[in-house]
Design a protein around this motif. Structure first.
Motif, PDB file in Angstrom:
ATOM      1  N   SER A 161       0.841  -1.196   0.000  1.00 42.10           N
ATOM      2  CA  SER A 161       0.000   0.000   0.000  1.00 42.10           C
ATOM      3  C   SER A 161       0.872   1.240   0.000  1.00 42.10           C
ATOM      4  CB  SER A 161      -0.910   0.012   1.237  1.00 42.10           C
ATOM      5  OG  SER A 161      -0.129   0.045   2.415  1.00 42.10           O
ATOM      6  N   GLN A 162       0.351   2.287  -0.566  1.00 44.17           N
ATOM      7  CA  GLN A 162       1.035   3.569  -0.505  1.00 44.17           C
ATOM      8  C   GLN A 162       0.826   4.175   0.880  1.00 44.17           C
ATOM      9  OE1 GLN A 162       2.812   2.980  -3.644  1.00 44.17           O
ATOM     10  NE2 GLN A 162       2.968   5.147  -3.091  1.00 44.17           N
ATOM     11  N   MET A 163       1.874   4.694   1.441  1.00 42.83           N
ATOM     12  CA  MET A 163       1.723   5.329   2.746  1.00 42.83           C
ATOM     13  C   MET A 163       2.551   6.598   2.795  1.00 42.83           C
ATOM     14  SD  MET A 163       4.068   3.437   5.654  1.00 42.83           S
ATOM     15  CE  MET A 163       2.987   2.023   5.791  1.00 42.83           C
ATOM     16  N   THR A 164       2.097   7.494   3.636  1.00 42.33           N
ATOM     17  CA  THR A 164       2.842   8.718   3.914  1.00 42.33           C
ATOM     18  C   THR A 164       3.193   8.720   5.386  1.00 42.33           C
ATOM     19  OG1 THR A 164       1.677   9.939   2.178  1.00 42.33           O
ATOM     20  CG2 THR A 164       2.818  11.234   3.854  1.00 42.33           C
ATOM     21  N   VAL A 165       4.473   8.873   5.687  1.00 41.16           N
ATOM     22  CA  VAL A 165       4.923   8.872   7.072  1.00 41.16           C
ATOM     23  C   VAL A 165       5.595  10.202   7.385  1.00 41.16           C
ATOM     24  CG1 VAL A 165       5.250   6.372   7.089  1.00 41.16           C
ATOM     25  CG2 VAL A 165       7.183   7.863   6.527  1.00 41.16           C
ATOM     26  N   GLU A 166       5.582  10.543   8.662  1.00 43.51           N
ATOM     27  CA  GLU A 166       6.316  11.723   9.115  1.00 43.51           C
ATOM     28  C   GLU A 166       7.584  11.249   9.797  1.00 43.51           C
ATOM     29  OE1 GLU A 166       5.811  15.140  12.477  1.00 43.51           O
ATOM     30  OE2 GLU A 166       4.144  14.920  11.081  1.00 43.51           O
ATOM     31  N   ASP A 167       8.737  11.688   9.281  1.00 43.07           N
ATOM     32  CA  ASP A 167      10.000  11.232   9.858  1.00 43.07           C
ATOM     33  C   ASP A 167      10.406  12.114  11.025  1.00 43.07           C
ATOM     34  OD1 ASP A 167      11.176  13.509   8.790  1.00 43.07           O
ATOM     35  OD2 ASP A 167      12.366  12.455   7.293  1.00 43.07           O
ATOM     36  N   LEU A 168      11.601  11.882  11.558  1.00 43.47           N
ATOM     37  CA  LEU A 168      12.037  12.580  12.768  1.00 43.47           C
ATOM     38  C   LEU A 168      12.457  14.019  12.517  1.00 43.47           C
ATOM     39  CD1 LEU A 168      12.203  11.346  15.729  1.00 43.47           C
ATOM     40  CD2 LEU A 168      11.707   9.761  13.876  1.00 43.47           C
ATOM     41  N   LEU A 169      12.450  14.450  11.264  1.00 45.89           N
ATOM     42  CA  LEU A 169      12.660  15.867  10.951  1.00 45.89           C
ATOM     43  C   LEU A 169      11.341  16.554  10.636  1.00 45.89           C
ATOM     44  CD1 LEU A 169      15.860  15.763   8.683  1.00 45.89           C
ATOM     45  CD2 LEU A 169      15.696  16.452  11.079  1.00 45.89           C
ATOM     46  N   GLY A 170      10.237  15.817  10.797  1.00 40.36           N
ATOM     47  CA  GLY A 170       8.927  16.388  10.509  1.00 40.36           C
ATOM     48  C   GLY A 170       8.590  16.403   9.027  1.00 40.36           C
ATOM     49  N   ARG A 171       9.386  15.712   8.213  1.00 39.45           N
ATOM     50  CA  ARG A 171       9.132  15.648   6.775  1.00 39.45           C
ATOM     51  C   ARG A 171       8.048  14.621   6.462  1.00 39.45           C
ATOM     52  NH1 ARG A 171      12.910  12.945   4.895  1.00 39.45           N
ATOM     53  NH2 ARG A 171      12.942  13.605   2.709  1.00 39.45           N
ATOM     54  N   GLN A 172       7.233  14.891   5.469  1.00 37.32           N
ATOM     55  CA  GLN A 172       6.240  13.947   4.984  1.00 37.32           C
ATOM     56  C   GLN A 172       6.871  13.151   3.834  1.00 37.32           C
ATOM     57  OE1 GLN A 172       3.083  13.695   6.544  1.00 37.32           O
ATOM     58  NE2 GLN A 172       4.152  15.099   7.953  1.00 37.32           N
ATOM     59  N   VAL A 173       6.999  11.847   4.029  1.00 33.90           N
ATOM     60  CA  VAL A 173       7.661  10.991   3.044  1.00 33.90           C
ATOM     61  C   VAL A 173       6.659   9.972   2.518  1.00 33.90           C
ATOM     62  CG1 VAL A 173       9.609   9.457   2.592  1.00 33.90           C
ATOM     63  CG2 VAL A 173       9.822  11.253   4.335  1.00 33.90           C
ATOM     64  N   GLU A 174       6.527   9.897   1.199  1.00 29.69           N
ATOM     65  CA  GLU A 174       5.633   8.946   0.559  1.00 29.69           C
ATOM     66  C   GLU A 174       6.425   7.733   0.094  1.00 29.69           C
ATOM     67  OE1 GLU A 174       3.532  10.844  -2.579  1.00 29.69           O
ATOM     68  OE2 GLU A 174       2.500  12.279  -1.269  1.00 29.69           O
ATOM     69  N   LEU A 175       5.892   6.540   0.366  1.00 27.92           N
ATOM     70  CA  LEU A 175       6.564   5.316  -0.073  1.00 27.92           C
ATOM     71  C   LEU A 175       5.564   4.173  -0.158  1.00 27.92           C
ATOM     72  CD1 LEU A 175       6.718   3.861   2.894  1.00 27.92           C
ATOM     73  CD2 LEU A 175       8.846   5.109   3.084  1.00 27.92           C
ATOM     74  N   THR A 176       6.003   3.070  -0.733  1.00 33.79           N
ATOM     75  CA  THR A 176       5.206   1.853  -0.808  1.00 33.79           C
ATOM     76  C   THR A 176       5.673   0.909   0.281  1.00 33.79           C
ATOM     77  OG1 THR A 176       4.934   2.090  -3.201  1.00 33.79           O
ATOM     78  CG2 THR A 176       4.518  -0.077  -2.264  1.00 33.79           C
ATOM     79  N   ALA A 177       4.744   0.399   1.059  1.00 31.74           N
ATOM     80  CA  ALA A 177       5.115  -0.465   2.179  1.00 31.74           C
ATOM     81  C   ALA A 177       4.254  -1.732   2.176  1.00 31.74           C
ATOM     82  CB  ALA A 177       4.933   0.290   3.496  1.00 31.74           C
ATOM     83  N   PRO A 178       4.736  -2.830   2.776  1.00 31.31           N
ATOM     84  CA  PRO A 178       6.071  -2.937   3.374  1.00 31.31           C
ATOM     85  C   PRO A 178       7.155  -2.994   2.310  1.00 31.31           C
ATOM     86  CG  PRO A 178       4.978  -5.059   3.465  1.00 31.31           C
ATOM     87  CD  PRO A 178       3.970  -4.079   2.935  1.00 31.31           C
ATOM     88  N   VAL A 179       8.324  -2.482   2.647  1.00 30.09           N
ATOM     89  CA  VAL A 179       9.428  -2.411   1.698  1.00 30.09           C
ATOM     90  C   VAL A 179      10.122  -3.771   1.599  1.00 30.09           C
ATOM     91  CG1 VAL A 179       9.783   0.041   2.073  1.00 30.09           C
ATOM     92  CG2 VAL A 179      11.000  -1.614   3.504  1.00 30.09           C
TER      93      VAL A 179
END
Length: 368
Positions: free
Chosen positions: A35-53
């Motif tokens: 599934s496509q997901m958007t996560v917030e990393d530890l710098l507060g960035r919104q990162v889009e990726l396909t998971a599970p990797v």
């Protein structure tokens, strides 16, 4: 003849239909698994990726360690040269020897930038990164590679920083190991709470004064290298004499000041112990003026700061410190067994004996 041809065409039609349905079902199954997901990393960035990797690299000080805590050596497709060159003192590297066989994806180390070309060569689905707190630099790496870059962090404390728990949970979510991440962060919190509960109500009059020396800080140092608000002392409510300096974090203390503080118990990081021994041979009078040295109250601390914090070793040190300072409150704790429990929980293998072989383990120290 025409009847046979009609039958053949019908059979062919049915076969093609079955193949198309099979492909369609496979695609639906594959789609359901990712599934496509958007996560917030530890710098507060919104990162889009396909998971599970399926393919992962971890770059920068301690990034690989955090990943291995959650997913072992699974799905890794590359490793930094720094990890191969200096494996000592890192439990995850001892527990997963296959790491040494991975292709090199860059030099590693806190002063070296990532290598986009080598990262692209192994085609990871995601890059976990601790290289920088500069959002622009992380964005630039993502732009150069076209690969999602997820910033993770250790925060500022040695063992119990919330950034560590957030990072572990983020890795778990992306890699499909959310339960493992929940279990591990809960275990860390349990240890923190246990250390706090055992020591928080001890009367001040029953707390011996303590000092930690030989701490690494951009290199190896002797007894003068210490920390104010030292996180492992803070975890067990120790009376850190260095706090009188009004500083937080690493600093070098004058020997005269250490004599004035004259702590009841001294802990020496074993990474710096050889330097302390060498200095003792040059200046035994200084050391013999310290009550802790005269009274045999000098103790070891296993080095935990190798390419950032080895969290399981740091927590094991905290339990040993607690045992030394408050034996009654820690009478049920055997530091060696507790260390093995920690290594087993974090990397799946009991490694205290190996770490003690490399560094010396938990014990009283004699300066000579």
């Amino acid at each position: 003849m025409r009847r046979k041809s009609a039958v053949s065409l019908l059979a062919l039609f049915l076969l093609v239909t079955l193949m198309l349905n099979g492909c369609s079902n496979h695609n639906r199954t594959e789609s359901a698994a990712t599934s496509q997901m958007t996560v917030e990393d530890l710098l507060g960035r919104q990162v889009e990726l396909t998971a599970p990797v399926e393919k992962v690299v971890a770059i920068g000080p301690g990034a690989l360690r955090l990943y291995c805590y959650i997913n072992g050596d699974s799905k890794l497709v590359g490793i930094e040269q720094m990890e191969k060159d200096s494996p000592t003192g890192r439990a995850y590297y001892l527990a997963y020897p296959s790491l040494a066989e991975l292709p090199v994806i860059g030099p590693g180390g806190p002063n070296n930038a990532p290598d986009p070309e080598k990262l692209l060569a192994v085609k990871p689905d995601v890059i976990f990164d601790t290289y920088t707190t500069d959002q622009a630099a992380v964005d630039a790496l993502q732009a150069k590679t076209g690969i999602p870059v997820v910033a993770v962090s250790y925060g500022k404390a040695s063992a119990f920083d919330q950034d560590v728990s957030k990072s572990l949970q983020l890795i778990g979510r992306i890699c499909g190991q959310e339960q493992k991440a929940r279990d591990l962060t809960a275990y860390i919190e349990k240890c923190r709470g246990d250390l706090d509960e055992r020591t928080k109500n001890i009367p001040d009059s029953e707390r011996p004064t303590a000092y930690v020396g030989g701490l690494g800080a951009r290199g190896t140092h002797g007894i003068e290298s210490t920390q104010g608000k030292y996180s492992l002392f803070e975890a067990v409510h120790a009376k850190n004499v260095a706090d009188e300096a009004g500083k937080s974090g690493s600093f070098m203390v004058d020997k005269e000041k250490l004599i004035a503080w004259n702590p009841d118990k001294i802990f020496l990081d074993l990474a710096g112990f050889a330097m302390v021994q060498e200095d003792y041979r040059k200046n035994p009078q200084f050391y013999q003026s310290l009550a802790a040295v005269k009274n045999g109250e000098v103790y070891s601390q296993m080095p935990y700061n190798y390419y950032t914090t080895n969290i399981e070793t740091a927590i094991a040190d905290a339990y040993y410190i607690g045992k030394v300072l408050y034996p009654e409150q820690f009478k049920d704790i055997e530091p060696e067994k507790k260390a093995d429990e920690l290594y087993q929980t974090f990397v799946g293998e009991k490694l205290y004996a190996r770490m003690a072989e490399d560094f010396g383990g938990f014990k009283k120290l004699t300066l000579q």
